[in-house]
Design a protein around this motif. Structure first.
Motif, PDB file in Angstrom:
ATOM      1  N   ILE A 272       0.857  -1.180   0.000  1.00  0.00           N
ATOM      2  CA  ILE A 272       0.000   0.000   0.000  1.00  0.00           C
ATOM      3  C   ILE A 272       0.894   1.231   0.000  1.00  0.00           C
ATOM      4  CG2 ILE A 272      -1.908  -1.161   1.184  1.00  0.00           C
ATOM      5  CD1 ILE A 272      -1.069   0.383   3.739  1.00  0.00           C
ATOM      6  N   THR A 273       0.272   2.388  -0.170  1.00  0.00           N
ATOM      7  CA  THR A 273       0.999   3.649  -0.272  1.00  0.00           C
ATOM      8  C   THR A 273       0.497   4.639   0.760  1.00  0.00           C
ATOM      9  OG1 THR A 273       1.272   3.334  -2.662  1.00  0.00           O
ATOM     10  CG2 THR A 273       1.554   5.569  -1.813  1.00  0.00           C
ATOM     11  N   TYR A 274       1.444   5.304   1.433  1.00  0.00           N
ATOM     12  CA  TYR A 274       1.084   6.492   2.211  1.00  0.00           C
ATOM     13  C   TYR A 274       1.903   7.667   1.671  1.00  0.00           C
ATOM     14  CZ  TYR A 274       5.311   6.286   5.220  1.00  0.00           C
ATOM     15  OH  TYR A 274       6.598   6.286   5.708  1.00  0.00           O
ATOM     16  N   PHE A 275       1.519   8.863   2.042  1.00  0.00           N
ATOM     17  CA  PHE A 275       2.135  10.054   1.456  1.00  0.00           C
ATOM     18  C   PHE A 275       2.701  10.992   2.508  1.00  0.00           C
ATOM     19  CE2 PHE A 275      -1.413   8.710  -1.236  1.00  0.00           C
ATOM     20  CZ  PHE A 275      -0.788   8.536  -2.462  1.00  0.00           C
ATOM     21  N   THR A 276       3.759  11.697   2.106  1.00  0.00           N
ATOM     22  CA  THR A 276       4.191  12.900   2.817  1.00  0.00           C
ATOM     23  C   THR A 276       4.125  14.020   1.791  1.00  0.00           C
ATOM     24  OG1 THR A 276       6.523  12.399   2.298  1.00  0.00           O
ATOM     25  CG2 THR A 276       5.683  11.698   4.461  1.00  0.00           C
ATOM     26  N   THR A 277       3.730  15.198   2.231  1.00  0.00           N
ATOM     27  CA  THR A 277       3.575  16.294   1.266  1.00  0.00           C
ATOM     28  C   THR A 277       3.936  17.632   1.888  1.00  0.00           C
ATOM     29  OG1 THR A 277       2.051  17.299  -0.351  1.00  0.00           O
ATOM     30  CG2 THR A 277       1.107  16.650   1.784  1.00  0.00           C
ATOM     31  N   GLY A 278       4.556  18.477   1.086  1.00  0.00           N
ATOM     32  CA  GLY A 278       4.957  19.807   1.524  1.00  0.00           C
ATOM     33  C   GLY A 278       5.522  20.571   0.340  1.00  0.00           C
ATOM     34  N   GLU A 279       6.047  21.773   0.589  1.00  0.00           N
ATOM     35  CA  GLU A 279       6.557  22.598  -0.508  1.00  0.00           C
ATOM     36  C   GLU A 279       7.773  21.969  -1.173  1.00  0.00           C
ATOM     37  OE1 GLU A 279       7.246  26.599   0.656  1.00  0.00           O
ATOM     38  OE2 GLU A 279       5.131  27.023   1.089  1.00  0.00           O
ATOM     39  N   ASP A 280       8.608  21.284  -0.402  1.00  0.00           N
ATOM     40  CA  ASP A 280       9.811  20.677  -0.979  1.00  0.00           C
ATOM     41  C   ASP A 280       9.467  19.506  -1.890  1.00  0.00           C
ATOM     42  OD1 ASP A 280      11.439  22.475   0.317  1.00  0.00           O
ATOM     43  OD2 ASP A 280      11.842  21.155   2.014  1.00  0.00           O
ATOM     44  N   GLU A 281       8.628  18.609  -1.394  1.00  0.00           N
ATOM     45  CA  GLU A 281       8.259  17.460  -2.217  1.00  0.00           C
ATOM     46  C   GLU A 281       6.985  16.805  -1.712  1.00  0.00           C
ATOM     47  OE1 GLU A 281      11.468  14.544  -1.931  1.00  0.00           O
ATOM     48  OE2 GLU A 281      10.405  13.543  -0.297  1.00  0.00           O
ATOM     49  N   THR A 282       6.329  16.124  -2.641  1.00  0.00           N
ATOM     50  CA  THR A 282       5.260  15.180  -2.302  1.00  0.00           C
ATOM     51  C   THR A 282       5.766  13.816  -2.719  1.00  0.00           C
ATOM     52  OG1 THR A 282       3.431  16.740  -2.533  1.00  0.00           O
ATOM     53  CG2 THR A 282       2.917  14.416  -2.842  1.00  0.00           C
ATOM     54  N   ARG A 283       5.722  12.877  -1.773  1.00  0.00           N
ATOM     55  CA  ARG A 283       6.296  11.557  -2.053  1.00  0.00           C
ATOM     56  C   ARG A 283       5.339  10.452  -1.616  1.00  0.00           C
ATOM     57  NH1 ARG A 283      11.982   9.108  -1.942  1.00  0.00           N
ATOM     58  NH2 ARG A 283      12.736  11.259  -1.907  1.00  0.00           N
TER      59      ARG A 283
END
Length: 365
Positions: A284-295
């Motif tokens: 499965i996939t979880y995300f981190t997100t912000g101005e630097d990157e979304t991964r």
């Protein structure tokens, strides 16, 4: 997390053509057996519209999708388990993968050689699986012989392993995959050490040809037998036109959609295949997100928050304090993190939290 899927099948069923379409990486795929000798490896982005939306949401400088590794492995022939063709090399390569994508041809074309001189997808599957079973049978028979002295010494683990091996031998001698055998918790620990090929999950890829005599479109009896087999063993499968997908591999967006429609191909076979492969591996996939990157981060289903954090860095498991979690669509709909927090949508979770597909997480360590 690096997990790989080995693309296997008889010679000339479209493995390398499919691999080209998957990876946009040129590997030889001429019309003759054993064209592919050394396995080619390609890392493929997992199609996921969520990451693009989150990246736009955060105005991220970089967007990094989840990925899965595909390995194009030399064609297998009858007798591979005894070293026929490139049998030994094939078996070594497939042992090193985490799952198997088994390509079978469901179209007739006199201009493309079939190693068995007939089109019968179920027969192809039986040939491939039997060779894998025979290779595993050699492994368990050899191991059983080596266990005798350990059993005499009263080794509990050896006794457990021997019981599991007896179950495996019964199944394999009946032509069954190791994955259909039931084991208790102690037995499965011992069986996993054997690294059996037929314990790996299998995804069947049915390769058709646009404008050709496709067995599914003709509702051919051979196709009916194939689907009956899949239903009986609860197998996962996808239908792909590898040739068309290779033609489309360099196109994007509207151009690709227009070309696909013009060729009369409705489904995005490659995207369906990648997603099915990702699911086959239990990911499965979880995300981190912000101005630097979304991964997008890849983890196994059922992992708790500290374990999920190891996808980012191994230290996160031991240093984990808490995680702030929100479902991606709720964050997106809220318009901002601030608004989501005001609505109480961002939850603080501890070590026992089981991460869900689509969670957006900020770890506190």
């Amino acid at each position: 997390m690096s997990l790989s899927i080995g693309i296997v099948g008889l010679p000339n069923v479209g493995k390398s053509t499919l691999f080209n379409a998957l990876t946009r990486k040129a590997v030889a795929c001429e019309n003759y057996p054993f064209c592919t000798i050394d396995p080619s490896v390609g890392v493929v982005a997992v199609p996921d519209e969520r990451i693009a939306k989150l990246s736009d949401f955060s105005k991220s400088a970089k967007t990094i999708p989840a990925a899965v590794e595909f390995v194009d492995i030399a064609g297998l022939v009858k007798g591979a388990s005894a070293g026929e063709g490139l049998g030994n090399k094939f078996l070594t390569n497939i042992r090193e993968t985490d799952a198997i994508a088994e390509v079978v041809r469901i179209f007739e074309d006199d201009n493309i050689i079939h190693v068995a001189n007939k089109i019968d997808p179920l027969s192809d599957i039986e040939t491939i699986n039997l060779e894998l079973i025979l290779a595993d049978l050699q492994t368990v028979t050899k191991r059983a012989s080596a266990l005798g002295s350990e059993i005499k010494k009263g080794s509990k683990s050896a006794i457990i392993e021997n019981g599991a091996i007896e179950k495996l031998k019964v199944a394999m001698e009946a032509g069954k995959l190791a994955s259909i055998v039931s084991f208790d918790d102690k037995e499965i620990v011992e069986v996993s050490k054997l690294c059996l090929i037929t314990m790996k999950p299998i995804l069947y890829i049915l390769n058709k040809k646009a404008g050709g005599k496709n067995l599914d479109e003709l509702n051919d009896e051979r196709y009916k037998k194939l689907i009956k087999f899949f239903n009986e063993v609860k197998a996962k499968y996808v239908i792909v036109d590898a040739g068309i997908e290779q033609e489309l591999k360099d196109l994007e967006g509207a151009d690709k959609k227009e070309m696909r429609e013009g060729l009369g191909v409705k489904d995005d076979g490659i995207n369906n295949l990648i997603k099915a492969g990702y699911d086959l591996l239990g990911l499965i996939t979880y995300f981190t997100t912000g101005e630097d990157e979304t991964r997008a981060w890849t983890i196994k289903k059922g992992w708790n928050a500290p374990m999920a954090g190891t996808a980012i860095h191994g230290d996160f498991k031991d240093k984990f304090v808490r995680a702030e979690v929100i479902e991606w669509d709720k964050l997106f709909a809220s318009g901002s993190y601030g608004s989501a927090r005001e609505k109480g949508l961002v939850k603080t979770e501890g070590k026992e939290y089981i991460v869900k597909d689509g969670d957006v997480i900020e770890f506190k360590i």
